[in-house]
Design an enzyme around this catalytic site. Sequence first.
Site, short mmCIF file in Angstrom:
data_model
loop_
_atom_site.label_atom_id
_atom_site.label_comp_id
_atom_site.label_asym_id
_atom_site.label_seq_id
_atom_site.Cartn_x
_atom_site.Cartn_y
_atom_site.Cartn_z
N GLU A 18 -8.54 -2.90 13.42
CA GLU A 18 -9.41 -3.68 12.39
C GLU A 18 -8.29 -4.67 12.12
O GLU A 18 -7.07 -4.35 11.73
CB GLU A 18 -9.86 -3.11 11.28
CG GLU A 18 -10.17 -3.77 10.10
CD GLU A 18 -10.22 -2.61 8.71
OE1 GLU A 18 -10.43 -1.69 8.96
OE2 GLU A 18 -10.25 -3.37 7.73
N ARG A 67 0.04 1.44 13.57
CA ARG A 67 -0.76 0.23 13.03
C ARG A 67 -0.70 0.12 11.35
O ARG A 67 -1.40 -0.60 11.03
CB ARG A 67 -2.09 0.16 13.40
CG ARG A 67 -3.00 1.47 12.90
CD ARG A 67 -4.33 1.43 13.57
NE ARG A 67 -5.07 2.77 13.19
CZ ARG A 67 -4.64 3.88 13.53
NH1 ARG A 67 -3.88 4.33 14.36
NH2 ARG A 67 -5.40 4.99 12.88
N ARG A 79 0.79 -1.30 0.20
CA ARG A 79 -0.08 0.02 0.08
C ARG A 79 0.96 1.34 -0.03
O ARG A 79 1.64 1.47 1.00
CB ARG A 79 -0.71 0.12 1.34
CG ARG A 79 -1.86 -1.37 1.42
CD ARG A 79 -2.99 -1.56 0.74
NE ARG A 79 -3.53 -2.57 0.50
CZ ARG A 79 -4.52 -3.08 1.55
NH1 ARG A 79 -4.59 -2.56 2.39
NH2 ARG A 79 -4.90 -4.32 1.52
#
Length: 428
Positions: free
Chosen positions: A351, A218, A210
């Site tokens: 998440e 995180r 990414r």
Amino acid sequence: MRIYVNNLNELNDNERITINGWVQETRKIKNLMFIILRDNTGIVQVTAKKNTLSNYNEIYDLTRESVISVSGILNKKSVSKSGVEINADKIEILSYAETPLPMGVIDKVSVDFDTRLNNRFIDLRKPENFFIFKFESELLFGIREYMNSNNFIEVHTPKTVAAATEGGADLFKVKYFEKDAYLNQSPQLYKEILISSGFDKVFEVGPAFRAEKENTVRHLNEFTSIDIEVAFADDNYVMGILENSMAHAIKHTIKKLGSDVFKYNSSLGEVKAPFPRITYEESIYYLNNNGFKLNFGDDFSPEAMKILAGKFDNFYFITKWPVDLRPFYTMPDENNPELTKSFDLQLNDIEITSGAQRIHNYKMLEQNFLIKGLNKNNFEFYEKAFKYGMPPHAGWGLGLERLVMNLLHLSNVRESTLFPRDRTRLSP
RNA sequence: GCCCCGAUAGUGUAGCGGCCUAUCAUACAGGCCUGUCGAGCCUGUGACGUGGGUUCAAAUCCCGCUCGGGGCGCCA
């Protein structure tokens, strides 16, 4: 047979052994010295005396973190604190460490995380850091074992792809001979293609990239993604796979590594499937009752996630997210077209998994390209697989480093990454 | 992309205009020591990110740059 420090207890007193490792520490008293020898199973004291070692003078000058091979007699009635020592009669220096070390392995002074990462090879000599990756290895073994026993096929899809297709996340651009290429952000599209190929249940463990300029504890720019995709399945089915595989892997890891895991997280043993579930709308309602002003369609801020996490022990699902917050391939809910058959698995306030039932109808997919403003030409290789027999299917993707970080209560995802790639770090 | 913070020996720090020829710990080097185990004792080496500016005087104040940390945003 190689002898490791943790084998010593099983051996007999006065047995003759050879053991290899790093010189963690030396304590020198002229004609007598003690070497604390470390291998990746523990430490043991080696006693070296001038009158029993031909190369005593050389050994006396040993530097910390040098690598040696020690032969001698095991003494299990030692007066040393551990009660075990090796009386060396031969010590071979295999690798001499330079001084001073860029950082100490057992020094009492603290070391900045940045310095630790710059010298990761030494940092990982610390047992508590090495343990994180032993833990990860066992956890992943447990997940694989679960997938394997449920007839999943492990696959490997390309990480170099032609087009920046899915909108949203930024991708890293690379040169590919005379073409431009990108590093893949997820195996999503390829997993789905394999579903049309009849693989039925696939899983993949691999890197995902990414190019977002995040600067948080995180996020990584390269992480390990565990992905699954299942044919003829819906969101509920793959949620079951997820919670059961987590429970199985954690159980396996505790069994294998023992109570060491509880030093990091004392409640790890309490993880049991099924995990609690809360819908997106219930979460919004709960947060509005707890000081947040959130409307339907808003995403949750890190602060809100902390509050929501307070409702649950460790793992929990947030289900039925709005269409606008989910990617184009997410199946809408048949009872409410504004919602999707999607879920996130949360671990504490982070998440770790995102999943859903996917759209398998070709026309519906095309419509979504339009709605999301995506160029359908970029998706030809993908769309094609939907035109000639695509079963209904569902799946998820899980961030391995985030999972380990949270299971071990680490404060930074870089702690659970051997050589992290972040906004500024590209080395080592 | 926005906001906040930081950079002093190998490592971690003290300092906050002149007492700095820069503190302490740890590491490192040398010495004493045959049972240490946070070994002890003695001696020694070693540092102000970078470029400007303010000032009689800058590690210290101001500005730029570089590097780094954190938060937010963004994020399958």
